[in-house]
Write an enzyme that holds these catalytic residues in place. Structure first.
Site, PDB file in Angstrom:
ATOM      1  CD  GLU A  27      -2.701  -0.731   2.468  1.00 38.53           C
ATOM      2  OE1 GLU A  27      -2.457  -0.025   3.313  1.00 38.53           O
ATOM      3  OE2 GLU A  27      -3.737  -1.849   2.417  1.00 38.53           O
ATOM      4  CE  LYS A  43       4.902   5.223   7.016  1.00 36.59           C
ATOM      5  NZ  LYS A  43       4.720   6.258   7.429  1.00 36.59           N
ATOM      6  NE  ARG A  65      -3.442   4.110  11.771  1.00 44.38           N
ATOM      7  CZ  ARG A  65      -2.597   2.938  11.944  1.00 44.38           C
ATOM      8  NH1 ARG A  65      -1.092   3.644  12.284  1.00 44.38           N
ATOM      9  NH2 ARG A  65      -3.634   1.997  11.801  1.00 44.38           N
ATOM     10  NE  ARG A 116       1.257   7.215  15.521  1.00 43.49           N
ATOM     11  CZ  ARG A 116       1.945   6.624  14.797  1.00 43.49           C
ATOM     12  NH1 ARG A 116       2.225   7.469  14.183  1.00 43.49           N
ATOM     13  NH2 ARG A 116       2.394   5.886  15.731  1.00 43.49           N
ATOM     14  CD  GLU A 138      -1.347   9.210   7.146  1.00 37.24           C
ATOM     15  OE1 GLU A 138      -1.390   8.337   8.370  1.00 37.24           O
ATOM     16  OE2 GLU A 138      -0.159   9.578   6.981  1.00 37.24           O
ATOM     17  CG  PHE A 189      -5.127   2.735   5.880  1.00 37.69           C
ATOM     18  CD1 PHE A 189      -4.443   1.803   7.141  1.00 37.69           C
ATOM     19  CD2 PHE A 189      -4.408   3.960   5.884  1.00 37.69           C
ATOM     20  CE1 PHE A 189      -4.160   2.774   8.543  1.00 37.69           C
ATOM     21  CE2 PHE A 189      -4.036   4.574   6.985  1.00 37.69           C
ATOM     22  CZ  PHE A 189      -4.056   3.987   8.228  1.00 37.69           C
ATOM     23  NE  ARG A 239       6.467   0.569  16.654  1.00 32.43           N
ATOM     24  CZ  ARG A 239       6.252   1.105  16.203  1.00 32.43           C
ATOM     25  NH1 ARG A 239       6.387   1.917  14.868  1.00 32.43           N
ATOM     26  NH2 ARG A 239       6.222   3.053  17.042  1.00 32.43           N
ATOM     27  CE  LYS A 268       8.301   2.467  10.445  1.00 34.69           C
ATOM     28  NZ  LYS A 268       8.119   3.531  11.748  1.00 34.69           N
TER      29      LYS A 268
HETATM   30  P1  AMP Z   1       5.392   5.572  11.159  1.00 41.78           P
HETATM   31  O1  AMP Z   1       4.782   7.132  11.313  1.00 41.78           O
HETATM   32  O2  AMP Z   1       6.656   6.033   9.963  1.00 41.78           O
HETATM   33  O3  AMP Z   1       5.307   4.680  12.152  1.00 41.78           O
HETATM   34  O4  AMP Z   1       4.664   5.070   9.856  1.00 41.78           O
HETATM   35  C1  AMP Z   1       2.980   4.639  10.282  1.00 41.78           C
HETATM   36  C2  AMP Z   1       1.759   6.211  10.078  1.00 41.78           C
HETATM   37  O5  AMP Z   1       2.006   5.584   8.575  1.00 41.78           O
HETATM   38  C3  AMP Z   1       0.822   5.099  10.195  1.00 41.78           C
HETATM   39  O6  AMP Z   1       0.297   5.663  11.781  1.00 41.78           O
HETATM   40  C4  AMP Z   1      -0.279   6.021   9.082  1.00 41.78           C
HETATM   41  O7  AMP Z   1      -0.615   7.373   9.873  1.00 41.78           O
HETATM   42  C5  AMP Z   1       0.379   6.017   8.481  1.00 41.78           C
HETATM   43  N1  AMP Z   1       0.004   5.348   6.846  1.00 41.78           N
HETATM   44  C6  AMP Z   1      -0.115   5.785   5.316  1.00 41.78           C
HETATM   45  N2  AMP Z   1       0.028   4.910   4.471  1.00 41.78           N
HETATM   46  C7  AMP Z   1      -0.711   3.583   5.551  1.00 41.78           C
HETATM   47  C8  AMP Z   1      -0.914   2.519   5.246  1.00 41.78           C
HETATM   48  N3  AMP Z   1      -1.139   2.727   3.530  1.00 41.78           N
HETATM   49  N4  AMP Z   1      -1.053   1.476   6.031  1.00 41.78           N
HETATM   50  C9  AMP Z   1      -1.198   1.918   7.862  1.00 41.78           C
HETATM   51  N5  AMP Z   1      -0.448   3.168   7.988  1.00 41.78           N
HETATM   52  C10 AMP Z   1       0.167   4.231   6.648  1.00 41.78           C
END
Ligand code: AMP
Length: 593
Positions: free
Chosen positions: A253, A255, A260, A276, A308, A348, A425, A431
């Site tokens: 998917e 990102k 969020r 979030r 998102e 998502f 997590r 990611k």
């Molecule tokens: P990070 O903040 O770098 O840990 O990345 C996680 C965040 O990516 C999530 O909390 C979402 O806000 C965002 N996100 C963006 N696209 C997606 C997706 N397709 N699935 C899940 N999270 C996503």
């Protein structure tokens, strides 16, 4: 219970520098409360943090410092000049209240002691007051509250009202304390945390634990109108590592770098949007509420969706950056900004549909349910994705996203175990973000726990910040980096302003820092910043995942922790709570890859 008893608890917590003792003090307090005044236990889980409700219930009292100072001065029969002089000297309303109310003020009619029950009721009353004369009414109520307090009680009362306790305790500390108090085992916090992940309300957790015991606590249901802690993604050092973690077909998917959002709609049609951080942000997005009404299938009577939220560039197409979206975070001129910064939601996941909990269903079942209710896909869209068996195709899709300016991809498992794991997590989601620069490895969300004064060009402000990761196992913040690069002039103005209210005069109990790294100023964990670094190294200066290592040349064991090499600040992450920062265990995972 007299408020003086609660004040004694605050004082013990404030003066404690060991995280473990902090938890024991709280546990003892909860145990004795439950023996003597059991009905007060749920209330006290919040009041022990200086809060009057969980964050998702919009517990903000909205009392300005100025109004509070005025009320304190009147309660103490002191003039505004004396009050302002003290305020200029101390810079802390709590200390001013403590000094002005050193002795009980003279009142026309004798006043009774303040009780916890009265405080709770009065604070909720203050929250509900609005309208023309609200300031006057609030001032009168505040005066009568302060007339019932002296010394440190007045200090803590002021801090509760300003919602700035600086005790260094948070929801996770209360869960630890509840586990110690009512199960005798701190390790049972894990079970309580699982319940908290689907029901982030400490009062419900405390009363369920006492009534139902550890076995019953897992039965707390999810509920529309009560946010669920979001599931998070793991990270890998290289894309080839994905196949070790996820087998079968991959869902790759996009990102997007937005905010969020968790969307709740109940069967009466009421829509609530949670950030979030699990704060109610419905009022910020009136446009999103109407998009949801227009675009989600009418058959979806109730639902919990995740996605998102992104700022749209309607002229050029595509998206605007995270900073532009953050301009929608405001309390005034909301409609105007909704027009200026149009948004769309990229859904998502779906966690509940028509009262059926879907969290324990596999990804494919949830995906079908989500697809079935997204009808128009104009502003309530589905996140872009591909399905593939090949990591090479995932890489090509990632490159495409990066070329378009997106942040990267999230690769999700579709297998049988691909449940929605609240607050976890998990390896079902991985990611993969862009490298900002060839030599730089990755970005981290670090918590600012201290600052060092600047020299030369930076004299009079911060020279560098002491940053920490969150150790989820021990509920502590462990230092990982002294950060001076990337602080722009604008940030050097903004950061001290944001941290001013969180400055404390000694190391917060939940922070773990080596003597050599003692900063000039300490802050309770509050501010999260995104930091990029060239490398993770091991050394003797920081406490991140500290462990004993054999020094080959001396043959002696030394304690070493992880540190970041060439850290650079990218941006402030107002959307993340300190406990949402990078976990110490993630650092270990990346360093050992
Ligand atoms: P990070 O903040 O770098 O840990 O990345 C996680 C965040 O990516 C999530 O909390 C979402 O806000 C965002 N996100 C963006 N696209 C997606 C997706 N397709 N699935 C899940 N999270 C996503």
């Amino acid at each position: 219970m007299d408020f003086s008893t609660l004040s004694e608890l605050y004082s013990k917590l404030e003066n404690e520098s060991s995280g473990n003792k902090l938890r024991e003090i709280l546990a003892e307090f909860f145990l004795s409360t439950n023996k003597e005044e059991p009905t007060l236990l749920p209330t006290l889980t919040y009041l022990s943090l200086g809060k009057i409700a969980p964050d998702y219930k919009n517990s903000v009292l909205g009392i300005a410092e100025k109004l509070l100072l005025k009320a304190i001065a009147k309660a103490a029969n002191k003039g505004s000049k004396e009050t302002m002089t003290l305020m200029q000297k101390d810079g802390d309303v709590g200390l001013v209240a403590q000094k002005l109310l050193k002795v009980k003020p003279m009142t026309l009619v004798p006043v009774a002691k303040l009780t916890v029950e009265e405080l709770w009721k009065t604070l909720h009353k203050i929250k509900s007051i609005s309208g023309n004369k609200s300031q006057d009414t609030k001032e009168k109520i505040l005066i009568s509250l302060f007339q019932k307090t002296t010394g440190s009680e007045a200090k803590y009362l002021a801090r509760i009202i300003l919602q700035n306790m600086r005790l260094g305790v948070a929801d996770m500390t209360v869960l630890d304390a509840l586990a110690i108090a009512f199960t005798g085992e701190k390790s049972n916090k894990k079970i309580l945390e699982r319940a908290y992940n689907v029901c982030p309300d400490l009062a419900v957790i405390a009363s369920s634990l006492v009534e139902l015991g550890l076995e019953g606590i897992g039965d707390i249901p999810i509920k529309v109108g009560r946010p669920i802690r979001v599931m998070l993604a793991q990270r890998v050092a290289s894309l080839s590592g994905v196949s070790e973690k996820i087998s079968g077909e991959l869902q790759v998917e996009a990102k997007y770098d937005g905010e969020r959002i968790q969307i709740h709609k109940d069967s009466s049609g009421k829509i609530t949007l949670y950030s979030r951080r699990m704060e109610d942000i419905t009022y910020q997005y009136p446009d999103v509420q109407s998009f949801l009404k227009q675009e989600i299938a009418k058959t979806a009577q109730s639902y919990i969706l995740e996605g998102e939220i992104m700022a749209l560039d309607l002229e050029k197409g595509g998206h605007k950056n995270f900073q532009t979206l953050m301009k929608r975070k405001r309390k005034t001129e909301i409609e105007k900004h909704a027009k200026q910064i149009p948004v769309a939601i990229y859904c998502f996941d779906i966690l509940l549909l028509n009262e059926k909990n879907l969290m324990n269903e596999s990804f494919t079942v949830r995906e079908k349910a989500l697809e079935s209710i997204l009808k128009k896909k104009d502003r309530i869209r589905r996140i872009e994705f591909i399905k593939t068996n090949e990591v090479s195709e995932a890489k090509a899709y990632f490159d495409k996203m990066i070329a378009r300016g997106e942040e990267g991809v999230i690769i999700k498992s579709q297998g049988e175990g691909s449940l929605y794991k609240a607050g976890a997590r998990d390896w079902n989601w991985i990611k993969w973000k862009k490298d900002y620069n060839h030599e730089l490895v990755d970005t981290f969300d670090l918590v600012v726990i201290g600052a060092f004064y600047g020299k030369g060009k930076r004299s009079g402000t911060y020279g560098s910040l002491l940053c920490a990761t969150y150790n989820h196992e021990t509920d502590t913040f462990e230092s990982i980096s002294k950060l001076g690069t990337g602080l722009t002039d604008k940030m050097l103005e903004e950061i001290p302003f944001l941290l001013r209210k969180h400055e404390v005069d000694k190391k917060p109990a939940r922070c773990n820092v080596k003597k050599e790294m003692t900063p000039d100023l300490w802050f309770e964990p509050y501010l999260v910043v995104e930091v990029i670094a060239a490398e993770i190294t091991k050394g003797g200066l920081h406490t991140c995942s500290m462990h004993s290592v054999m020094n080959k040349s001396t043959g002696k064991k030394e304690m070493k922790g992880y540190a970041l090499r060439f850290p650079r600040l990218i941006q402030i992450r107002a959307d993340k709570k300190p406990e949402d920062g990078t976990y110490s265990e993630e650092i270990v995972g990346i360093a050992n890859n």
